[in-house]
Design an enzyme around this catalytic site. Structure first.
Site, mmCIF file in Angstrom:
data_model
loop_
_atom_site.group_PDB
_atom_site.id
_atom_site.type_symbol
_atom_site.label_atom_id
_atom_site.label_comp_id
_atom_site.label_asym_id
_atom_site.label_seq_id
_atom_site.Cartn_x
_atom_site.Cartn_y
_atom_site.Cartn_z
ATOM 1 N N TYR A 261 -1.803 0.190 9.797
ATOM 2 C CA TYR A 261 -1.999 -0.643 8.716
ATOM 3 C C TYR A 261 -0.585 -0.315 8.013
ATOM 4 O O TYR A 261 -0.058 -1.586 7.289
ATOM 5 C CB TYR A 261 -3.159 0.083 8.184
ATOM 6 C CG TYR A 261 -3.334 -0.315 6.653
ATOM 7 C CD1 TYR A 261 -3.606 -1.726 6.318
ATOM 8 C CD2 TYR A 261 -3.269 0.584 5.720
ATOM 9 C CE1 TYR A 261 -3.664 -2.128 5.023
ATOM 10 C CE2 TYR A 261 -3.542 0.193 4.661
ATOM 11 C CZ TYR A 261 -3.685 -1.307 4.102
ATOM 12 O OH TYR A 261 -3.732 -1.479 2.837
ATOM 13 N N THR B 177 0.862 -1.163 0.035
ATOM 14 C CA THR B 177 -0.143 0.047 0.007
ATOM 15 C C THR B 177 0.940 1.287 0.109
ATOM 16 O O THR B 177 2.059 1.288 0.520
ATOM 17 C CB THR B 177 -0.938 -0.040 1.424
ATOM 18 O OG1 THR B 177 -1.477 1.345 1.247
ATOM 19 C CG2 THR B 177 -0.099 -0.250 2.569
#
Ligand code: UDP
Length: 307
Positions: free
Chosen positions: A121, A97
């Site tokens: 995350y 990501t």
């Protein structure tokens, strides 16, 4: 994947996914934290490659439940990587990501940029990237790491699309607000250092993302070196610009209110790299904001998996 000549075997614990979305190939229910089940499925199918999409992926949640993110994402991925190596499956495509980059205003985000995630995350995904590098050095597991920017849109035929419970992502929430399924969209922060004060993201159509994965598998099958690729278009859209586009596409007002910042959100995440285009031959032609919102809206109107 099926159209590209592969048989996808889907392994999922259905904690956030939907079995109805598995359209092609066998489905095996299981958890990444269950190593015995993973070994069983590797032995049954002897796959030539792993494509690892499974993770908890909500920035806000990761800030309040970091342990859950480290345990599920990192320990789960380590299990999967170890199971792949044990089964002699040497090709690994990993969904990473742009959140691994963190807040780097005025820096062009290319793959060589330093990674300073500001939420659990992003930190969990960066850790998995590190594990893959170590496993390549020690065990020869070759990888393609895709750093996704913000994935949007839906299958243009509206058979498969995005559906989370609870929904936390911007475009589905905007469409819910338009459709009257929730009162109003809350804009998370209007005091960012951007032209209209709202966060900027680089959105990429899910069908273009799929195409990149086919190219990633081809890359590995041609014995090319392990590689990291950003998957973004290089164009940023503010939250307000996304909301405006949704208003145009649906031809309806978008009820919204201005709220506080969401902890963990970066100001601006836009890819500054042409590597995927130049080296993989990737063309994200469907990733215009209008097309993404149109496809998401078509999918949204089907009522998707709602019972
Ligand atoms: N966002 C917002 N209101 C919402 C959900 C999201 O303003 O109800 C903003 C969020 O702050 C971010 C952008 O929309 O700037 C995209 O958020 P999303 O959760 O879709 O993806 P993320 O960037 O967190 O991966």
């Amino acid at each position: 994947m099926r159209a590209a000549g592969y048989t996808p075997i889907t392994y999922d614990n259905l904690s956030t996914g939907w079995q109805e979305a598995v359209k092609f190939g066998p489905f095996e229910q299981g958890d990444l934290l269950d190593r015995a089940r993973l070994d069983e499925v590797f032995a049954a199918y002897q796959p030539s490659a792993v494509m690892h999409f499974a993770a908890l992926s909500q920035v806000g949640e990761s800030m309040v439940k970091p342990g859950l993110y480290w345990h599920n994402n990192v320990t789960g991925s380590l299990n999967l990587i170890e199971a792949a190596v044990a089964a002699n499956c040497q090709n690994f495509v990993f969904s990473s990501t742009c959140a691994t980059y963190g807040d780097q205003d005025n820096v062009v985000l290319d793959e060589d940029c330093a990674q300073h995630p500001i939420n659990a995350y992003g930190a969990s995904k960066r850790a998995i990237e590190d594990i893959l590098r170590d496993f390549e050095a020690a065990h020869g597991l070759r990888h393609v790491i895709f750093r996704y920017f913000n994935v949007a849109g839906a299958d243009p035929e509206a058979e498969v699309g995005e559906f989370h419970q609870p929904e936390t992502h911007l475009i589905p929430l905007v469409l819910d607000a338009v459709a009257g399924k929730r009162d109003a969209l809350t804009i998370f922060g209007t005091d960012y250092d951007t032209p209209d004060g709202t966060c900027i993201r680089d959105y990429v159509h899910v069908m273009d993302l799929v195409e990149a994965h086919v190219l990633g598998l081809k890359w590995l099958s041609e014995d090319k070196q392990s590689r990291v690729f950003n998957l973004g278009t290089g164009t940023g859209f503010s939250v307000r610009e996304v909301v405006d586009q949704a208003g145009h596409v649906t031809n309806a007002p978008v009820p919204m209110i201005e709220g506080d910042r969401r902890p963990g959100d970066c100001t601006r995440l836009v890819s500054g790299s042409l590597r995927a285009s130049q080296e993989l031959g990737w063309r994200p032609d469907r990733s215009t904001m209008k097309q993404m919102v149109q496809d998401a809206w078509r999918w949204h109107q089907t009522g998707h998996y709602e019972k």
